[in-house]
Scaffold this motif. Structure first.
Motif, PDB file in Angstrom:
ATOM      1  N   TYR A  74       1.074  -1.114  -0.196  1.00  0.00           N
ATOM      2  CA  TYR A  74       0.285  -0.266   0.088  1.00  0.00           C
ATOM      3  C   TYR A  74       0.830   1.058  -0.132  1.00  0.00           C
ATOM      4  O   TYR A  74       0.582   2.188   1.082  1.00  0.00           O
ATOM      5  CB  TYR A  74      -0.667   0.183   1.486  1.00  0.00           C
ATOM      6  N   ARG A  75       2.027   1.081  -0.472  1.00  0.00           N
ATOM      7  CA  ARG A  75       3.226   2.115  -0.466  1.00  0.00           C
ATOM      8  C   ARG A  75       2.161   3.841  -1.180  1.00  0.00           C
ATOM      9  O   ARG A  75       2.404   4.194  -0.802  1.00  0.00           O
ATOM     10  CB  ARG A  75       4.573   1.442  -1.391  1.00  0.00           C
ATOM     11  N   SER A  76       1.954   3.206  -2.068  1.00  0.00           N
ATOM     12  CA  SER A  76       0.868   3.683  -3.194  1.00  0.00           C
ATOM     13  C   SER A  76      -0.275   5.287  -2.147  1.00  0.00           C
ATOM     14  O   SER A  76      -0.345   6.013  -2.634  1.00  0.00           O
ATOM     15  CB  SER A  76       0.396   4.125  -4.006  1.00  0.00           C
ATOM     16  N   LYS A  77      -0.627   4.439  -1.264  1.00  0.00           N
ATOM     17  CA  LYS A  77      -1.554   5.521  -0.896  1.00  0.00           C
ATOM     18  C   LYS A  77      -1.264   6.808  -0.200  1.00  0.00           C
ATOM     19  O   LYS A  77      -2.506   7.649   0.840  1.00  0.00           O
ATOM     20  CB  LYS A  77      -1.901   4.172   0.420  1.00  0.00           C
ATOM     21  N   PHE A  78      -0.288   6.802   0.649  1.00  0.00           N
ATOM     22  CA  PHE A  78       0.367   7.537   1.590  1.00  0.00           C
ATOM     23  C   PHE A  78       1.026   8.886   0.381  1.00  0.00           C
ATOM     24  O   PHE A  78       1.380  10.021   1.285  1.00  0.00           O
ATOM     25  CB  PHE A  78       1.014   7.397   2.357  1.00  0.00           C
ATOM     26  N   GLY A  79       1.592   8.420  -0.726  1.00  0.00           N
ATOM     27  CA  GLY A  79       2.832   9.138  -1.078  1.00  0.00           C
ATOM     28  C   GLY A  79       3.494   9.411  -0.404  1.00  0.00           C
ATOM     29  O   GLY A  79       4.052   8.712   0.518  1.00  0.00           O
ATOM     30  N   GLY A  80       4.196  10.740  -0.421  1.00  0.00           N
ATOM     31  CA  GLY A  80       5.636  11.181   0.701  1.00  0.00           C
ATOM     32  C   GLY A  80       6.792  10.433   0.155  1.00  0.00           C
ATOM     33  O   GLY A  80       7.334  10.200  -1.101  1.00  0.00           O
ATOM     34  N   VAL A  81       7.557  10.452   0.816  1.00  0.00           N
ATOM     35  CA  VAL A  81       9.178   9.504   0.221  1.00  0.00           C
ATOM     36  C   VAL A  81       9.374   8.543   1.237  1.00  0.00           C
ATOM     37  O   VAL A  81       8.643   7.999   2.793  1.00  0.00           O
ATOM     38  CB  VAL A  81      10.384  10.698   1.348  1.00  0.00           C
ATOM     39  N   VAL A  82       9.619   7.214   0.767  1.00  0.00           N
ATOM     40  CA  VAL A  82      10.634   5.509   1.950  1.00  0.00           C
ATOM     41  C   VAL A  82      11.519   6.328   2.458  1.00  0.00           C
ATOM     42  O   VAL A  82      12.532   6.823   1.612  1.00  0.00           O
ATOM     43  CB  VAL A  82      10.286   4.813   0.890  1.00  0.00           C
ATOM     44  N   HIS A  83      11.719   6.579   3.660  1.00  0.00           N
ATOM     45  CA  HIS A  83      12.959   7.081   4.643  1.00  0.00           C
ATOM     46  C   HIS A  83      13.369   5.392   4.738  1.00  0.00           C
ATOM     47  O   HIS A  83      14.952   5.663   4.862  1.00  0.00           O
ATOM     48  CB  HIS A  83      12.564   7.083   5.143  1.00  0.00           C
ATOM     49  N   ASP A  84      12.910   4.400   4.606  1.00  0.00           N
ATOM     50  CA  ASP A  84      13.852   3.114   5.048  1.00  0.00           C
ATOM     51  C   ASP A  84      12.224   2.242   5.052  1.00  0.00           C
ATOM     52  O   ASP A  84      11.319   1.758   4.281  1.00  0.00           O
ATOM     53  CB  ASP A  84      13.330   3.036   6.412  1.00  0.00           C
ATOM     54  N   GLN A  85      13.217   0.544   4.795  1.00  0.00           N
ATOM     55  CA  GLN A  85      12.341  -0.628   4.898  1.00  0.00           C
ATOM     56  C   GLN A  85      12.877  -1.704   6.418  1.00  0.00           C
ATOM     57  O   GLN A  85      14.086  -2.061   6.437  1.00  0.00           O
ATOM     58  CB  GLN A  85      12.378  -1.444   3.324  1.00  0.00           C
ATOM     59  N   SER A  86      11.675  -2.379   6.275  1.00  0.00           N
ATOM     60  CA  SER A  86      12.661  -3.324   7.592  1.00  0.00           C
ATOM     61  C   SER A  86      12.961  -4.793   6.393  1.00  0.00           C
ATOM     62  O   SER A  86      13.534  -4.524   5.446  1.00  0.00           O
ATOM     63  CB  SER A  86      10.559  -4.194   7.777  1.00  0.00           C
ATOM     64  N   ALA A  87      13.650  -5.530   7.733  1.00  0.00           N
ATOM     65  CA  ALA A  87      15.356  -6.441   7.161  1.00  0.00           C
ATOM     66  C   ALA A  87      13.927  -7.354   6.023  1.00  0.00           C
ATOM     67  O   ALA A  87      14.706  -8.093   5.052  1.00  0.00           O
ATOM     68  CB  ALA A  87      15.456  -7.267   8.192  1.00  0.00           C
TER      69      ALA A  87
END
Length: 786
Positions: free
Chosen positions: A203-216
């Motif tokens: 659901y990445r596109s649901k919020f827009g904005g910037v991705v700063h990190d991800q889980s392992a």
């Protein structure tokens, strides 16, 4: 002081015990640098400081010195223009606050405790209250700048709080609203100093904005929603502004410190000194140590001295004298009897005392001031130098003899041991002779019987031994001064079961001289024990007598205190009753005076004066004992017709006209003739000028004419002048004068002062003051009546 003796006597362990008591970096440095002093003045000053610390510890829990870091590096950085960080400023702030606290602490005690040195140290502190308040306001103890460090910093931090609040409110819409189902967890976290939410990767596109990190696993992305980007940008800008303002304030505070780095560094050194004094006092308390006296003549007397590094529950105290009647002591006794510990106790306590420390010994112990203390103690065999035990000892003794002086103390353990007994004993005697020729002070332990005779025959040398209980076959570790040690081998052997014939055969093989020596020593021991028993009995009797004396002294003190208190209470009660009656009497006299003014002649002057004088005599201003003495003196005086006397009941002076009987006289007082009891009369010397200048109230017919409005007291004696003044004031009040003038002149000022004090006490005087310059000035006083 040579470093070897410090190691030999384990001086470093005393320093380690002190280090556990200090709380400041400067205090630790002082402990590490501590060495025995050789200047008597410096030693006494150091002991005075320890005594002050002990008093402060006992009465106030110690000098209030907190933990303080070393601020010298920070101050050096300020001197070269560097900017200090928050922790460095906080450390300096603690120093300045401690200066103020200790200054107040000592100032408050100046009327309670008479310190020997602390007030002098207090004068070395430089209080910087304005700078201290500035640092305390701007810097928290952990080094963080407070919001009050500057108005700008306060405003920026308020802005940051508002932005963070807006971000949290906005984020709560994602974590609690309908969109929370797209999150891995309904939480808000931080990545790269920006607020983010954990979003499921699908659901990445649901919020827009910037991705700063991800889980392992890659299943969760930490996303900064588009709606939050602007707020995070504003927050970041505010945080950068905060950092810039913090750096500016740090630079400003560092610049404010620059002019005072010298005073601050000196303050830190003095605070370290206070901490060092605290540590010495705490160590003294832990060791149950006392302040030693300092003998510039090296008259050493340690009373019940105890080694400070031995368990206090097991250590045995010993009296160790040296230097008064003898400069050398030879100690003999069995192995493990305590000879070496006695040597170490003497040496270590001497080093402690010369370092300004209290020593574990009883009150009134004395130490000397030695330039050097040397010791040859223990097995110093050197494998590297291939030296035997004997060689190692001799090598050490050679070095000691080269450095020895008249003001040195040397301790020899098992002198001459490790070689042939005959040669060893001869060497030991020769070494002691060499030390004696130099004039140094020496204590030596030995097994050689030859040294017992040496101690007996050599001037300024005494024998001593370590006591051994032959019944228990155990040493008592007690030092016996004046008694050489004797061999206990035969007694011990017999008690352990060696057959009697073998012991007898062994006894027959030793010389008669040895038997006589042992018999002499046994006799000395018996005499010593008898003397000790007698001394103990005398001490018990002295203690009982002292207790009785103290009890009687306390009882007498209590008696006198209670007696004086009761007398004072009775006098105060009587005076209160008289004062109450005086007020009523003044009202009556005022009424009488008014009646006299209304109906002249209705009240006689002598009636008014007698009434007032009788009331005055009721007041107990003097001790009762003095009045009794005066009465006895009056009774001893012989009275004759024509004598001038003072009538106590009227407080007036008159002349004796006739004696009615042994108990009554006729007295002329002014214009009045009265019958007065003899007990009321006191003979006085006549004064011609006084009688000529005494004010008189004339009475004619049924009326009364008033006195002059001026009284001249010049040339009169003080007592007569005061009597005339009292009579004149009464007459003036009776006549109803609103004011009068008293001429007393300048002279010595005694009569003028007497007039002033009298007028202050008189209830009917409204005011008074010196006359104008054209009317006598300070030589006359104008009195206004109520």
């Amino acid at each position: 002081m040579n470093k070897k003796i410090l190691k030999t006597l384990e001086y470093d362990k005393i320093q380690q015990a002190l280090l556990r008591q200090v709380v400041t970096a400067k205090g630790r440095q002082l402990v590490q640098d501590m060495v025995p002093l050789t200047d008597p003045v410096a030693v006494q000053r150091a002991l005075d400081e320890t005594a002050d610390g002990a008093s402060a510890l006992r009465l106030k829990g110690g000098i209030p010195v907190p933990q303080l870091e070393n601020i010298d590096p920070a101050l050096k950085r300020v001197d070269i223009g560097a900017v200090l960080n928050g922790q460095e400023l906080a450390s300096i702030s603690r120093v300045l606050q401690t200066v103020s606290a200790i200054d107040k602490f000592l100032t408050d005690l100046q009327d309670q405790i008479d310190f020997r040195q602390l007030y002098t140290l207090q004068e070395e502190l430089t209080a910087l209250p304005q700078l201290s308040r500035r640092l305390k306001t701007a810097v928290d103890p952990d080094g963080t700048l407070t919001d009050e460090a500057s108005p700008e910093l306060h405003g920026i931090r308020e802005q940051i709080k508002r932005i963070e609040s807006d971000i949290r409110n906005k984020m709560s819409e994602y974590t609690r609203g309908a969109q929370s189902k797209y999150l891995s967890d309904p939480i808000v976290t931080i990545r790269d100093d920006r607020y983010v939410i954990p979003v499921k990767a699908a659901y990445r596109s649901k919020f827009g904005g910037v991705v700063h990190d991800q889980s392992a696993t890659g299943q969760t992305l930490f996303v900064e929603p588009q709606a939050i980007v602007a707020l995070n940008n504003r927050l970041r800008e505010a945080q950068m502004a905060e950092t810039a303002e913090v750096n500016r304030v740090l630079a400003e505070l560092s610049n404010e410190l620059a002019p005072y780095t010298g005073q601050i560094k000196a303050n830190a050194a003095v605070l370290g000194h206070f901490d060092f004094i605290n540590a010495k006092a705490k160590l003294a308390k832990n060791q149950k140590a006392t302040e030693p006296l300092v003998s510039s003549d090296n008259d050493v007397l340690l009373r019940q001295a105890r080694h400070p590094l031995i368990d206090p529950h097991q250590v045995v105290g010993n009296d160790i004298p040296l230097g008064a009647d003898y400069q050398a002591m030879v100690i003999t006794g069995p192995n493990t009897g305590g000879k070496t510990i006695t040597l170490k106790t003497l040496g270590l306590l001497q080093l402690m005392g010369q370092s300004g420390l209290f020593i574990p010994a009883d009150d009134e112990s004395r130490i000397g001031i030695f330039d050097e203390v040397f010791a040859d103690i223990g097995d110093e065999q050197s494998i590297e130098q291939n030296l035997s035990t004997f060689s190692a000892h001799m090598d050490n003794i050679v070095h000691i003899l080269k450095q020895l002086s008249r003001n040195s103390l040397v301790l020899f353990d098992e002198l001459g041991a490790g070689t042939d007994p005959q040669e060893g004993a001869a060497l030991a005697i020769a070494i002691l002779d060499a030390v004696g020729e130099i004039g140094a002070y020496v204590v030596a332990t030995t097994h050689y019987p030859e040294l017992k005779l040496y101690g007996y025959n050599t001037p300024k040398t005494i024998n001593a031994s370590m006591e051994f209980d032959s019944k228990t076959l155990q040493p008592t570790y007690r030092l016996l001064v004046g008694v050489p040690g004797r061999s206990n081998a035969f007694d011990i052997s017999m008690r352990l079961g060696l057959p009697q014939p073998i012991v007898d055969r062994a006894k027959s093989m030793i010389s008669s001289d040895s038997h006589e020596l042992n018999n002499m020593i046994s006799d000395l021991e018996r005499q010593r024990k008898a003397a000790e028993n007698a001394r103990a009995a005398a001490q018990r009797q002295l203690a009982d007598a002292q207790a009785l004396h103290d009890e009687l002294a306390d009882a007498y003190k209590t008696f006198t205190t209670e007696r004086d208190a009761q007398l004072q209470q009775a006098k105060e009660k009587a005076n209160a009753m008289v004062d109450k009656a005086q007020v009523k009497a003044d009202k009556i006299i005022k009424q009488l005076r008014q009646m006299q003014l209304t109906n002249p002649g209705s009240v006689k002057e002598n009636q008014l004066i007698a009434a007032k004088t009788a009331l005055k005599r009721l007041h107990q201003d003097e001790p009762l004992q003095k009045n009794r003495v005066l009465r006895r003196e009056r009774e001893k005086q012989a009275l004759h017709v024509g004598d001038e006397v003072k009538v106590a009941s009227y407080d007036q002076t008159g002349t004796l006209l006739e004696q009615f009987d042994k108990d009554h006289w006729q007295v002329q007082m002014g214009i009045l003739k009265m019958k007065v009891p003899t007990s009321e009369l006191e003979k006085v010397k006549p004064t011609k000028q006084a009688s000529a200048q005494r004010p008189v109230v004339k009475v004619s017919g049924g009326g009364m004419s008033g006195p002059s409005t001026t009284l001249d007291l010049r040339g009169e004696r003080y007592e007569q002048a005061m009597a005339d003044l009292d009579q004149y004031i009464d007459a003036a009040l009776l006549a109803g004068y609103p004011s009068v003038t008293i001429i007393h002149g300048l002279g010595t000022g005694a009569i003028r002062n007497g007039v002033t004090q009298y007028l202050k006490r008189h209830r009917q005087v409204k005011s008074f003051g010196f006359a104008p310059q054209n009317a006598g000035g300070s030589g006359a006083t104008i009195v206004n009546f109520k």
